[in-house]
Design a protein around this motif. Structure first.
Motif, short mmCIF file in Angstrom:
data_model
loop_
_atom_site.label_atom_id
_atom_site.label_comp_id
_atom_site.label_asym_id
_atom_site.label_seq_id
_atom_site.Cartn_x
_atom_site.Cartn_y
_atom_site.Cartn_z
N ARG A 90 -28.23 -0.76 7.93
CA ARG A 90 -28.05 0.57 8.51
C ARG A 90 -29.06 0.82 9.62
NH1 ARG A 90 -25.68 5.42 8.00
NH2 ARG A 90 -24.34 4.68 6.33
N ALA A 91 -30.29 0.33 9.44
CA ALA A 91 -31.32 0.54 10.47
C ALA A 91 -30.90 -0.05 11.80
CB ALA A 91 -32.63 -0.07 10.00
N VAL A 92 -30.31 -1.24 11.77
CA VAL A 92 -29.85 -1.85 13.02
C VAL A 92 -28.70 -1.04 13.60
CG1 VAL A 92 -28.80 -3.91 14.04
CG2 VAL A 92 -30.61 -4.15 12.34
N CYS A 93 -27.79 -0.60 12.75
CA CYS A 93 -26.66 0.19 13.23
C CYS A 93 -27.12 1.49 13.88
CB CYS A 93 -25.71 0.50 12.07
SG CYS A 93 -24.83 -0.93 11.41
N GLU A 94 -28.15 2.11 13.32
CA GLU A 94 -28.64 3.38 13.86
C GLU A 94 -29.48 3.19 15.10
OE1 GLU A 94 -30.65 5.02 10.51
OE2 GLU A 94 -28.83 5.89 9.63
N ASP A 95 -30.01 2.00 15.28
CA ASP A 95 -30.89 1.74 16.42
C ASP A 95 -30.15 1.21 17.64
OD1 ASP A 95 -33.63 1.50 17.51
OD2 ASP A 95 -33.18 -0.65 17.52
N ARG A 96 -28.94 0.67 17.42
CA ARG A 96 -28.19 0.05 18.52
C ARG A 96 -27.00 0.94 18.91
NH1 ARG A 96 -31.91 -2.85 17.06
NH2 ARG A 96 -32.08 -5.11 17.35
N TYR A 97 -26.64 0.86 20.18
CA TYR A 97 -25.44 1.55 20.66
C TYR A 97 -24.23 0.65 20.40
CZ TYR A 97 -27.93 5.40 22.86
OH TYR A 97 -28.67 6.53 23.07
N LEU A 98 -23.50 0.94 19.32
CA LEU A 98 -22.37 0.10 18.93
C LEU A 98 -21.03 0.81 19.05
CD1 LEU A 98 -23.94 -1.52 15.72
CD2 LEU A 98 -24.03 -2.33 18.08
N GLY A 99 -21.05 2.04 19.62
CA GLY A 99 -19.80 2.81 19.71
C GLY A 99 -19.28 2.98 21.12
#
Length: 505
Positions: free
Chosen positions: A363-372
């Motif tokens: 989750r930390a990586v998902c919240e830190d990266r622009y994936l949307g």
């Protein structure tokens, strides 16, 4: 030369095999065939006894004696002997049976060749190994499904070009792995059905002289059919190439999945973990926990491609007739192919059964990266009528600017999006920008709820349910194949009982 006599087996040559040939070629081949093919040689020999009985060439009593002698053949009782059997397993079986008879049976081994017998024993072995490999695939699929279902709700970054790309879940990824495993099982079933053709009774190349009932032979051995052309029956080992190719393809794709798991279990990612029982250590760096089990899986999967190439090269440019180059050297690694495929699957099943995922790290990586970025561009088109290519450019510009200023994905900036759109000639209202941004850049899957094939837990659960049903159907089809083979063995026992008054042992 050894000076060993071979007159008892052939009048064409007077000396048995040289000691060098025995040690380098014949004795190792003998050991391999005793270890892997002996039961199948015996099974084929029993069916041929029933054919002699059908043709009236042996009596019921003689058939019973032959069957009892064949039942007495064991690995411990066979020896590669240059003098007695020319270090050949077929001759060794023949010598053992003859030695067990109280009276000679002249017609036994009449109109026979080692060519079709050997081809049949090899194929019987291969067919049984295919069925066993299918069972290993099924267990691995079930393990992948169980792990996927335990991790449907955990978001993680999916990668393309080794860069974080989109939000996914372990469950979604593992459903892709199980899809590959199911595909491999289906391909092996197709291969099984394609090679389920009996070579026994074909003779050396042009067919035998006696009226062997080859369809009956095939049925008694549990084959779907007999080869219609005797030369193909004894010359072709295409089934080896087919099996090796399918196992090689399976191994290549599995290795790609294992590469991801190796990365995810590394400290650099920290997404997944295995227990100490499946871990290794460094003798010089006590701070390390390694996972060589995954390295073993990937490396062993690579052997499968090497053995396919080996089998193909041993057959390439050889005459289309029986030869040891094709029939023995070309199949030297068949047992390795099956054994390694099952080993890879067993190790993979164990790893999947014990693997855990770190919700916080993923989750930390998902919240830190622009994936949307894709969703943001799509919404610009759907909400604000921005042409799709321009929407892609605006989305990319917004993300680039946000990254440069240190703004995290979880803090959307409608004013920045309005500015990026205006620079490219597409005016947005502030309310439109807010609606477009919404949760587009957050690690949420709610917008994918109804999308078939998406990583949303409901969608993944549906995929797994469909896969599980497909696996159930495949299991049943494999069970039918195994039942046919077992039924054929019972039929042989029943025939001996009916014809000779002696049943199975």
């Amino acid at each position: 030369m050894s000076g060993v006599s071979a007159e008892s087996l052939s009048g064409r040559i007077e000396a048995g095999p040289d000691r060098l040939l025995h040690e380098e070629i014949l004795e190792p081949q003998f050991r391999y065939e005793v270890a892997h093919l002996l039961p199948w040689y015996v099974e084929a020999e029993k069916v041929l006894v029933l054919e002699y009985l059908r043709m009236g060439l042996v009596t019921a009593g003689e058939a019973a004696c032959l069957r009892n002698a064949l039942d007495d053949v064991t690995a411990e009782k066979l020896t590669a002997d240059r003098s007695a059997n020319m270090s050949d397993i077929v001759f060794a079986i023949e010598k053992h049976v003859l030695g067990a008879l109280t009276e000679p049976i002249p017609a036994w081994h009449l109109d026979r060749s080692r060519n079709d017998l050997q081809a049949c024993a090899q194929l019987l072995f291969g067919r049984a190994e295919l069925a066993g490999t299918a069972e290993s695939l099924t267990r691995c699929v079930r393990a992948a499904h169980a792990l996927a279902l335990r991790n449907l709700d955990l978001v993680m970054p999916g990668y393309t070009h080794l860069q974080p790309a989109q939000i996914t879940t372990p469950g979604h990824y593992l459903a892709a792995l199980s899809e590959h495993l199911i595909h491999s099982s289906r391909r092996l079933l197709d291969t099984y059905d394609d090679i389920d053709t009996c070579p026994l009774g074909a003779g050396a190349m042009t067919g035998p002289h006696l009226p062997w009932d080859r369809e009956r032979i095939a049925e008694l051995l549990g084959f779907a059919r007999a080869w219609s052309h005797p030369l193909v029956a004894v010359a072709s080992r295409t089934w080896v190439l087919q099996v090796a190719a399918e196992c090689s393809t399976f191994g290549v794709v599995l290795g790609r999945f294992v590469t991801d798991l190796m990365a995810w279990t590394s400290d650099a990612y920290g997404f997944a973990d295995l227990p100490d029982e499946l871990a290794g250590i460094s003798s010089a760096m006590p701070h390390k926990r390694n996972f060589p089990v995954l390295e073993r899986v990937r490396a062993r999967a690579a052997h499968l491609t090497g053995w396919y190439v080996d089998a193909a090269l041993c057959q390439r440019a050889t005459p289309f007739a029986n030869s040891v180059e094709v029939s023995k050297e070309g199949g030297a690694h068949v047992a390795d192919i099956f054994g390694t495929t099952r080993s890879v699957l067993s190790l993979m099943t164990a790893a999947l059964g014990r693997m855990t995922f770190s919700e916080s790290r993923m989750r930390a990586v998902c919240e830190d990266r622009y994936l949307g970025g894709t969703l943001l561009a799509n919404r610009l088109t759907l909400v604000a009528d921005v042409p799709s290519r321009a929407a892609q450019v605006i989305s990319g510009s917004y993300i680039a600017s946000a990254v440069k200023t240190g703004r995290p994905p979880g803090e959307p900036d409608p004013d920045l999006l309005v500015d990026m759109a205006a620079r490219r000639g597409y005016p947005l209202r502030q309310s439109q920008a807010a609606a477009v941004l919404g949760d587009a850049l957050s690690p949420s899957l709610e917008h994918r709820r109804g999308h078939v094939g998406s990583p949303h837990p409901q969608a993944v659960r549906r995929i797994i349910e469909e896969q599980s049903a497909a696996m159930d159907r495949l299991e049943e089809q494999w069970r039918q194949r195994r039942t046919t083979v077992r039924g054929a063995r019972h039929a042989v026992d029943d025939l001996f009982q009916a014809e000779t008054g002696q049943g199975g042992h």
